[in-house]
Each structure stands twice: as C-alpha cells, then as structure tokens.
Design an enzyme around this catalytic site. Structure first.
Site, PDB file in Angstrom:
ATOM      1  N   GLN A 148       0.834  -1.204   0.000  1.00 34.08           N
ATOM      2  CA  GLN A 148       0.000   0.000   0.000  1.00 34.08           C
ATOM      3  C   GLN A 148       0.867   1.252   0.000  1.00 34.08           C
ATOM      4  O   GLN A 148       0.625   2.198  -0.748  1.00 34.08           O
ATOM      5  CB  GLN A 148      -0.894   0.033   1.257  1.00 34.08           C
ATOM      6  CG  GLN A 148      -2.116  -0.814   1.143  1.00 34.08           C
ATOM      7  CD  GLN A 148      -3.092  -0.232   0.141  1.00 34.08           C
ATOM      8  OE1 GLN A 148      -3.725   0.778   0.389  1.00 34.08           O
ATOM      9  NE2 GLN A 148      -3.197  -0.852  -1.004  1.00 34.08           N
TER      10      GLN A 148
ATOM     11  N   GLY B 109      -6.310   2.777   9.161  1.00 30.45           N
ATOM     12  CA  GLY B 109      -6.270   2.638   7.709  1.00 30.45           C
ATOM     13  C   GLY B 109      -4.980   3.157   7.108  1.00 30.45           C
ATOM     14  O   GLY B 109      -4.248   3.932   7.708  1.00 30.45           O
TER      15      GLY B 109
ATOM     16  N   GLY C 275      -4.602   3.131   3.137  1.00 32.36           N
ATOM     17  CA  GLY C 275      -4.667   3.345   1.690  1.00 32.36           C
ATOM     18  C   GLY C 275      -4.455   4.793   1.299  1.00 32.36           C
ATOM     19  O   GLY C 275      -3.745   5.090   0.333  1.00 32.36           O
ATOM     20  N   GLU C 276      -5.037   5.705   2.034  1.00 37.83           N
ATOM     21  CA  GLU C 276      -4.967   7.119   1.647  1.00 37.83           C
ATOM     22  C   GLU C 276      -3.656   7.770   2.084  1.00 37.83           C
ATOM     23  O   GLU C 276      -3.008   8.468   1.308  1.00 37.83           O
ATOM     24  CB  GLU C 276      -6.143   7.915   2.224  1.00 37.83           C
ATOM     25  CG  GLU C 276      -7.482   7.197   2.251  1.00 37.83           C
ATOM     26  CD  GLU C 276      -8.045   6.842   0.884  1.00 37.83           C
ATOM     27  OE1 GLU C 276      -7.732   7.527  -0.095  1.00 37.83           O
ATOM     28  OE2 GLU C 276      -8.804   5.854   0.812  1.00 37.83           O
TER      29      GLU C 276
END
Ligand SMILES: Cc1cc2nc3c(=O)[nH]c(=O)nc-3n(C[C@H](O)[C@H](O)[C@H](O)COP(=O)(O)OP(=O)(O)OC[C@H]3O[C@@H](n4cnc5c(N)ncnc54)[C@H](O)[C@@H]3O)c2cc1C
Lengths: 327, 712
Positions: free
Chosen positions: B611, B675, B677-678
């Site tokens: 990622q 998270g 991904g961003e």
C-alpha cells in the site's frame, strides 16, 4: 464493418507490385502505429499488405557501410553488436524510444513512416490539416506543448515523433527505396518533409514505393556520441526535445561533429550551421553555448511550447557535454 | 492484541490466481446470448440534442438496438420525484436531450459482436444545438459557490486571517490540475435480467452493496432481486465508488434487448464518464513569530465540480488540526463547470490540501531559517486543537525521526542549491499526511468446519490492497487457524453486508467484524467443549464430533463503540524524498523515498508495505507527471490516452523504504489497526515539491512539476 483486404507478400517486388494497383493499400510491418490509426479512424486502408515475411531483416556491414533492412526490428537493431560498437548513437536512440514490447514489434521502415502524435491529428472530431486538409490546425492555438519550433507552417506545427530517425539524420544515413522501375537512394535528411502547405505528406516516399533498407557509412564518432532525450517521464514518453550528438575529437579539438534534434520539427532537424561553427574549434562550454545559439536561429514558439526555446539550446549543450565526456 | 498477528511471510491469498490469469474480472465473464454495447459520445460540450439518426446503425449487421433518450425502456426511479430514490443531481442517462459535458453518452448501440457494435456506433448521426460551454477553471473562478452543506464551507478558530498580523508571514497560491484515476482495468458492466424483475450484474465496483442499492432504487426492484458480482477489481483508486450513469445504461439496455449486455468503456471515456480528481485552487496564509511559533493559518480552497452535481471533498480539513495554531480559518467552495462529476481519487481532497499546506509549511520554515522538521515539531499538536480532545494515538514525532535517519536528512542544507552531483542539483524534502481512521459497520459470517477449515464471508471488496489477505490474518490472530486453511469470500452482494472499500476503512470495519465473528466462534467452541466435558485445547474435529456437528457457524455484526466520539482518530504518514534536478534540462528524478506509516498495528505486513509503495508511486505521478488537459475551445480532453497521460513507469520509481511505527491504537478497533490506503499518498507531492525547492531554490506551486516549469 469497415472491411479490408489482407494479403501477405514474400518479396519486395511483389509488395511493390500489389501497392501499385491500389491507391488505398498500405504496408503493415510491426503494426504498432498503423493499427492504432485504423482503430481511431484516422486511416482506413482498403488493403493491407503484410510485409513481415519479406526477407529484409538483415543488419550487416558491407565494406564501409552498414546495411539495415527495413524490416529489422527496433530491438534487433538496438542490440546488434556492430550497431552498439560502431553506431552507439543509433542504439541509444532506439532504446530511448517507446517500450521494450513496442521495440520488439516496431521495424525500421515503420519507425520512419510513423505519424505524428499530435492530439488533434489523432482525434477525428478535431480540426487537423494533416489528417483532413483544409480543416485547420487545432494545435496552433490549442494544446501545443509538444509541438515544433522549427520549420512550421500556417497549416501545421506537428513534430515527427521518432527517436531512431534523429540518430539516422545525424549519422548521414541514406534510404534505399524500391518502386516499380527499380531502386533509388536518397539521403536520410531529405526523406522527411517540412509541412508547408501540404502537411498531409510526411515524407517524400511516393505512393508506389517501399523502403528497402537504410545505409549508414562508418564514421569516426562512435567514441564520443550521445543521444539525449528529455521527456516528461523517464521511459515510455515522447521527447520534449532530443539531441543526437557525435564528436570526433583530437585532444580537445573538434575534427568532426554531427548534431540533429528531435521533438522540434516536422522532420529530424539536422543542425548544419552549428556543426559548421563547431568544426575546428575547441570542445568547450563556451563554444557549445555559441553553437546552441546558432542552432536556435529561426525558431518560433506557440505559447505552451515557449519553454523549448530554452530547453532546446540547453539540451544541445548537455548532449555535447555528454558526448565529449564519453572518451 | 497479541503479536501473533504479525506474520511477515503471509503472501497474498489471491496472488497466484492474479498472476496466472485465473482471477476473473467483470469483462471476462461470458453469458449465453451475450451482446455488446458501444457508446455514442456527445461531440459538443453543452447544449441539446436536436436529432439522432440511427437508421443506418439499426440496419447494420448484428445490431439489436440503439438505445437513447428517444426509446429507452422505463426506468421507474428516473420518473419518481427528483430527490428520491435517485440521488439529487445524478445524471439520468438517456433521459433528456440535454448535454452537460463533452463525451456524455448520447446513445448506446447493442450488437451481437463487439466489432459490429463499434462499427454501427460510428454510423449514428447526432445533431445538436450548441451552447457556450465553460470548462476553464481560471476563467470561471469567480463563479465558485459554497457547497450546499454549509458545515464544510467555513471554519474559524480564534480570529480569521490572523496570520497577517504576525512577524513572519507566507501567503501563496497552489494549483492542482485535474487528474484521472486511470486504473489499468477499464470500467464497465455486464448485466442480465434473469426475469422481468430480477437482474444479475458483473461489475467493477468498490462496493457490491452500494451497486446493488443504486440499481435497486433506480429500477425500483427489491434489493434481493439485484445480484452484484465483483470478486476481482483491476484497480479503482476511488473511481468505482459509485454506480455511474453508464452502468445504469447497461442495465437499461439489457432490459431493452432482453439479453445480457456487456459494456467496456474505452480509455478516452475513462477521462469523462467515471470521475476524476478535480482541479483545485488553494491559497494558504501562514503567520509565525520569529521563534517559529505559528500564530495564524488561513486556508481557502476552490474545487471544481460538474454543472449538475455538487461534488465536495476535504481539501482544507487537515489545516484545522495538524498544527496547534490559536487562530485558524478555512473556506471551501466549489466551481461548477461543464465536465462530468468528479469523484474521490486516492488520498482524495486531503492529498490536494496537504500539497498546499505542507508546501506552505516548508516555505515558512525557509523564511524562518528553520529546519522543516524542527518547525513542525515546534507547532506539534499533542491533542486535537480542532475538536479539543485527545488523539487516539499519534506518533508523528517519532516518525519524523525514523524517516529522517533513514533518508540521511543530515545531508540536507537549509539553504537551497547546496548539494550538487555534476549537472544534477540534489535536494531533500519531507511532508506530513493525515487521514481519518474511520470505522463503520459490517457483518461477517463465519463457518468453522470439523476438518479445521474456516470460511469467512462478507460483501466487502478488494480493489487491490489485499482485503482477503488481511482478513485471513486477523482471523488467524484470533483463532490460530493456519492461514492456508482460511478462506475469505467477498465481492458478492448476497453475502452479509459490508460498506464500500473507500476511505481507508476496510481493515478497521470489516477486520473488526472478522475479529468479532472469530471471537464468537472461539467462545462457541469453548462452550461446546465445556458442555461435553472436553477442553478448548482439544482438536476441533473431536469437539464437533462429540456434539454431532459438522461445523459451527456465526453471523456477527460489528459496529464502532463510543470511543469514536471521545478520541480523534487519524492515521498519519511522513514522506521523505531525495530528488535530483538537472540544471540544463529541468528533468526531476526522485532518487530516494522513505515513507513512514503511523497507522497503528500492522496486520498484514506484506500488503501494508505494498500500500505504501503504491501510494508513493501515485505520489510521484501527482507531483511530477499526471495532468488531464482540456482544450477549452472544445471542452474536450486532449491527452486522453496512456501515451499522453503520464502515470509513472518503473524507471521513474526508485527503491522505496517503508517504515511502520507499528504500535496498536488502543481505541480504533480490536486489532489496534488504522487505515493506510490514503495516507500512503497524502502529502507525498509536497515532499517532492519541497525537495525540488531545496535542490534548485525554485518553488513550484502548480503541479505537476514538469521540466518546462523548472526551466521557466
Ligand atoms: C505508446 C507508444 C509509444 C511510443 N513511443 C515512441 C518513442 O518514444 N519514440 C519513438 O521513436 N517511437 C515511439 N513509438 C512509435 C513506434 O516507434 C512506432 O509505432 C514504430 O516504429 C512503427 O513501426 P511498425 O513496424 O510497427 O510500423 P507499422 O505500424 O506497421 O507501420 C507504420 C507505417 O509505416 C508504413 N511502412 C512500414 N514499413 C514500411 C516500408 N518498408 N516501406 C514503406 N512503408 C512502410 C506502414 O504502411 C504504415 O503506414 C511509440 C509507439 C507507441 C504506440
């Protein structure tokens, strides 16, 4: 469906013969450019003559001249031992082009005949004098960041996209062409054309002719040559500006020099005046800079490509620096 | 959570399927009687259709229908009131004669082969009444307006525009051009009406439930009558976060021809029909005292949207809480233009905002003659200054240090143009990224078989990050079942519900449900063991045999608790880069990358690293190469292909060092994960721009940083 005839030929004579009978016939070699153009509706040949089985893949030194068949792939030429050793400029230029997959398919003849990448040429809803004479030039007042600064006309400011051709122009290559009457030979720098009032014509190959091979005379530039390609990403992008530079040096004196640029004109742009200026002079930054200024004479930009007026001379200097430091 | 969760050598569960071609993507499905759709795009940018002559197309061989607003089948949701059930503003495809953007589908030709459909589409003649269009952001900027939701429009803490009164001030504008997601896989759909009232689709979606919901409400058929399959997705980056009008067109066409219809759009249509990262203008004002203490931050942003829909994103949010300035104000407006509606693109508005804020922070550090890291630490927010509450966890200070050491930050001189290698100027830059560590609600069904196999199911998606791989590792962490005995099924709307894969929330949301389902299975097994006089440590086969059961099964819904309102939950990233800039040609090469992720416990190290690597590559694109160019005379994209729209290639990407803080967050979810991904992309472009400044002394505030900008 847009139907077309597809035939295979095994000799260049048969290939040329089948051309002659049909005005909309086209050769297909690697197909990496032609098929795209057909899919986009830019061209719609009624007959495709597959020339891949014509025995024109040779790459061999005959006396003082390297013969490269029109169907030798870009990859085969780039990796050929003689090319790498005696004409590193050509090898570098080829490897700077496209991607490994494309180079495996693309041929010398197809590379010379590839059409401009101008977005207005590719998009059939846009005006383009090259695709459809008389519709106007979309690029002149549009998106012209990639476009020409030399030899442009009212009708067209597109550039020829090839890297290989820039090296061949610098290396004094000749093009051997076959037509129904026999063979003819023209110098590589005279093969492609400036747009003038007929931008639909990219080059001087006639409708009934076929490229047979390219010939390059041995030269004294191998040790000090460099192909510089400036682009928006490190690979798989067309040149903003490219420079093929070859030097023959004695101490630091320039005995012979060859310079050609890509990404700046409708044809490979040979810098003969800059060459004349440099010949016999010392290979110094000052002289390189003066040569780059001479090379830029007559240049003209169109807005988004104004930066090329600076990038072009800078690239000439850089290519000469690199060529010089190779020794 | 125990450390057993960390098992570095777990490969992607679907890796072999993907590289051998066994994995099937929507466009690869074939159904008996399949037909092919090809779109006829509008060649004008604004106006009305005055006529569609489809006679020749209809007569062409193999053509079944030419669907347009003149003859579309009834779409009940389109006829219902404006706001319900089809969301307000959605472009109703083939609904009226209005053209809202160049390339808008005017008709769809359906034929028995793709080639015949392509040919027939070229025969459709459309006439228009052209109106003057507006696609040029700069020319129309005065028409920007606050979005409908006023809460996102303005924010003030302390005094507005207070930066102006400080000893040292920075005030600059930053421009991001339109970017196009351009995943490798083209968009489209395969749809088939099994009965009058029941439809099955093979989709490219980040959320099978969302697609199911949109089709159900648009055609006004029950949810359970819509079956959405999307097991494998060839990249999304956000563009598959909604069901686009073209997908509705496929379902519509399938209804009309009463056969399966497959549509795969073309690369140039990827620029117009499935969203983009909107062009954005930003202005940042920073004010600090001589010691580098920030006194005021102002951040104004305008993002482009379409003429028919308000698209909003969080461009200014990071500015509200990243640094502890007493005075902060932000504003956010949108500018409607005659283009298709944008959609979140990886790191969405936060990436746009971080480019501006983190560039400005670098500019201020330079003005103060301070090291950029020291300047950030001076204004470090220990607690969330926007919401006045603690962060659930934040190790950004530690991340600065780890990243700086790894990159060799000490080589950086505060004055630009101090490092040179031949004609290459060398520079170093860093930046911070942040994204909300959100968690939603999801349900997982778990079946644990007597032979030890574990099956987990949820209607989640995998657009590439490796959802299944992560989930399998969560389950392994709870139950100790070997990863090769665990299967996680997703991408099927009939499975228990899960939200769309977006906003970096899948691990937190679906992972929690997996965790809870596995915990329930563990408890159930323990109970069975106890009831039958056995121990939990006995093999499951024996426990189940004793109880005459082939398997045990649970279905568990899992929701976030109220910690979400007590703590500010964010993931952070710190990006460090070294760049080389060629003085003569203006070429910029990123020569080193260190990305540090502060994203809680790392559940799946391999896919987590991927990622971060993917984010850095996307970040190079945003910083150096990507830009979707419109010729405003025509309102049409001019570089709408993979040769001219430059995503970075391998040769643009150096080795990427990824470092994880890897400390569990106590509040986000049972795994302690946040998270990723961003954050992998957010801030990256600023690190590059800052490094380019350090190398050259030239500050580039309009992306991408191409050679022409360096030379100008
Ligand atoms: C995405 C992409 C990126 C690219 N990047 C680059 C790049 O960076 N640099 C670069 O230089 N090139 C680049 N190319 C272009 C590539 O080099 C050309 O497509 C290729 O050289 C064409 O060769 P071919 O054999 O495939 O030609 P074809 O597509 O088969 O033919 C092209 C034309 O040549 C004619 N032709 C072929 N052989 C002969 C012959 N012997 N005599 C007369 N006419 C003939 C055909 O009739 C046709 O009109 C790129 C191409 C693509 C698709």
């Amino acid at each position: 469906m847009i139907n077309f005839q597809y035939i295979r030929t095994t000799t260049s004579k048969a290939a040329v013969d089948s051309l002659g009978k049909d005005k909309t016939a086209k050769f297909i070699a690697g197909g990496t450019n032609l098929v795209d153009l057909m899919k986009r509706g830019v061209t719609a040949p009624e007959k495709l003559i597959d020339i891949n089985n014509v025995p024109l893949k040779q790459i061999e030194l005959k006396g003082n001249i390297l013969h490269i068949g029109a169907l030798a792939t870009n990859a085969a030429v780039a990796e050929h031992a003689v090319v790498k050793q005696r004409f590193p400029l050509l090898s570098q230029a080829l490897n700077a082009g496209a991607s490994a997959q494309l180079r495996n398919m693309a041929t010398v003849g197809g590379n010379m005949m590839q059409r401009t990448r101008c977005g207005y040429f590719y998009d059939i809803t846009m005006p383009c004098n090259k695709r459809e004479p008389g519709t106007g030039c979309g690029a002149k007042e549009g998106y012209n960041r990639m476009h020409a600064i030399f030899g442009t006309s009212e009708a067209c400011i597109a550039v020829h996209p090839s890297d290989m051709c820039i090296a061949l122009a610098a290396l004094d290559a000749q093009v051997v062409i076959m037509n129904p009457k026999g063979e003819r030979k023209i110098s590589f720098v005279d093969f492609h054309r400036l747009p003038g009032a007929t931008p639909e014509k990219d080059n001087n190959l006639q409708a009934n002719e076929m490229i047979i091979r390219v010939e390059i005379p041995l030269n004294t530039l191998a040790e000090n040559s460099y192909y510089l390609k400036v682009r928006d990403r490190a690979s798989y992008a067309f040149a903003l500006v490219s420079v093929a530079a070859g030097l023959e040096l004695k101490s630091n004196r320039i005995i012979k020099v060859r310079l050609a640029m890509g990404g700046v004109a409708h044809k490979p742009w040979r810098l003969t005046e800059a060459e004349a200026f440099l010949t016999g002079k010392d290979a110094t930054e000052v002289n390189f800079k003066l040569a780059s200024e001479i090379a830029l004479k007559g240049s003209k930009s169109f807005g988004q490509n104004n930066f090329k007026l600076k990038l072009a001379p800078n690239s000439i200097i850089e290519a000469l620096n690199q060529a010089k430091s190779k020794a | 959570m125990k450390n057993s969760l960390l098992k570095d050598d777990t490969d992607r569960v679907d890796g072999i399927d993907k590289v051998t071609g066994k994995a099937k993507y929507f466009a690869e499905y074939q159904l008996p009687g399949i037909t092919y759709g090809v779109l006829v795009p509008s060649t004008i940018t604004k106006g009305t259709i005055t006529g569609i002559d489809s006679k020749a197309a209809e007569r062409a061989p193999g053509v079944l229908a030419v669907v347009s607003h003149l003859n579309r089948p009834e779409v009940k949701g389109y006829e219902a009131s404006n706001t319900k059930p089809v969301p307000n503003g959605t472009l109703k495809i083939f609904y009226t004669d209005k053209i809202a953007f160049n390339g808008q589908p005017v008709a769809m030709v359906v034929a028995d082969t793709y080639e015949r459909a392509v040919y027939a589409a070229a025969l459709v003649k459309v006439s228009y009444n052209k109106e003057i269009h507006a696609t040029d952001f700069d020319e129309n900027i005065s028409k920007a307006k606050p979005p409908r939701n006023p809460s996102s429009a303005f924010y003030v803490r302390g005094e507005a525009e207070a930066y102006k009164n400080s000893a040292v001030t920075i005030e600059q504008e930053y421009i991001l051009p339109t970017e196009t997601h351009n995943p490798m896989e083209l968009h489209g759909m395969l749809a088939h009406w099994d009965t009058e009232n029941r439809v099955t689709v093979y989709a490219k979606t980040q959320g099978v439930k969302a697609t199911q919901n949109t089709i159900s409400s648009t055609f006004m058929i029950p949810m359970e009558n819509v079956q959405v399959n999307s097991e494998f997705v060839g990249g999304g980056f956000g563009m598959a976060l909604r069901t686009w009008p073209v997908e509705i067109a496929v379902v519509m066409a399938a209804k009309k021809v009463k056969r399966p219809v497959k549509l795969v759009i073309t690369r140039d249509q990827m620029f117009t029909l499935v969203g983009h990262r909107p062009h954005a203008w930003q202005k940042i004002g920073l004010g600090a005292d001589q010691d580098g203490v920030l006194k005021g931050i102002t951040h104004h942003a305008i993002g482009q949207t379409s003429s028919y829909e308000d698209f909003t994103e969080n461009i200014v949010n990071m500015t509200k809480f990243m640094y502890k300035s007493p005075n902060v104000n932000t504003s956010y407006k949108i500018l409607p233009l005659d283009v298709g509606t944008p959609i979140w693109m990886r790191g969405p508005g936060e990436a746009t905002g971080a480019f501006a804020l983190e560039s400005a922070m670098d500019e201020m550090a330079h003005a103060l003659k301070m090291d950029p890291i020291a300047f950030r630490l001076k204004n470090y927010a220990e607690t969330d200054p926007e919401k006045n509450r603690p962060f659930s966890s934040k190790y950004v200070d530690e991340a600065y240090k780890l990243g700086a050491d790894k990159l060799g930050w000490s080589k950086r001189k505060n004055e630009p143009r101090q490092n040179k290698e031949g004609q290459w100027l060398v520079g170093y830059g860093m930046s911070t990224g942040v994204f909300s560590a959100g968690r939603g609600k999801a349900t997982v069904r778990g079946v644990w078989y007597a032979d030890g196999r574990l099956l987990l199911q949820s209607a989640s998606s995998d657009i590439g990050p490796g959802t299944g791989t992560g989930m399998v590792q969560v389950a392994h962490g709870v139950l100790g079942v070997p990863v090769n005995k665990i299967t996680f099924e997703l991408g099927d709307s009939s499975l228990p519900p899960a939200p769309s894969q977006g906003g970096s929330a899948t691990m937190s949301t679906v992972g929690s449900a997996v965790h809870d389902a596995c915990t329930a299975l563990k408890n159930n097994l323990a109970e069975l063991a106890a009831n039958s006089g056995m121990s939990v440590t006995d093999p499951i086969a024996e426990i189940l045999k004793k109880n005459n059961l082939p398997s045990i099964e649970v279905t568990k819904e899992s929701s976030p608790g109220n910690d979400q309102s007590k703590y500010s939950m964010y993931s952070f990233s710190i990006h460090f880069v070294e760049v080389k800039v060629h003085e003569l040609t203006g070429v910029v090469k990123v020569s080193k990358i260190v990305s540090v992720g502060d994203s809680g416990k790392i559940v799946s190290p391999k896919t987590a690293r991927s990622q971060m690597v993917g984010g850095a590559v996307g970040g190079i694109g945003m910083a150096l190469t990507e830009e979707s160019v419109i010729d405003h005379r025509y309102g049409k994209f001019i570089n709408n292909n993979f040769a001219d729209y430059h995503v970075p290639v391998n040769a643009d990407v150096p080795d990427i060092d990824v470092i994880f803080i890897n400390k569990p967050d106590p509040y986000t979810n049972p795994m302690g994960a946040k998270g990723m991904g961003e954050i992998a992309l957010i801030g990256f472009s600023a690190a590059v721009a800052n490094a380019v400044f350090n190398a050259t002394g030239k500050r580039i505030r309009t992306l991408p940083i191409t050679p022409d900008k360096i030379l100008s």
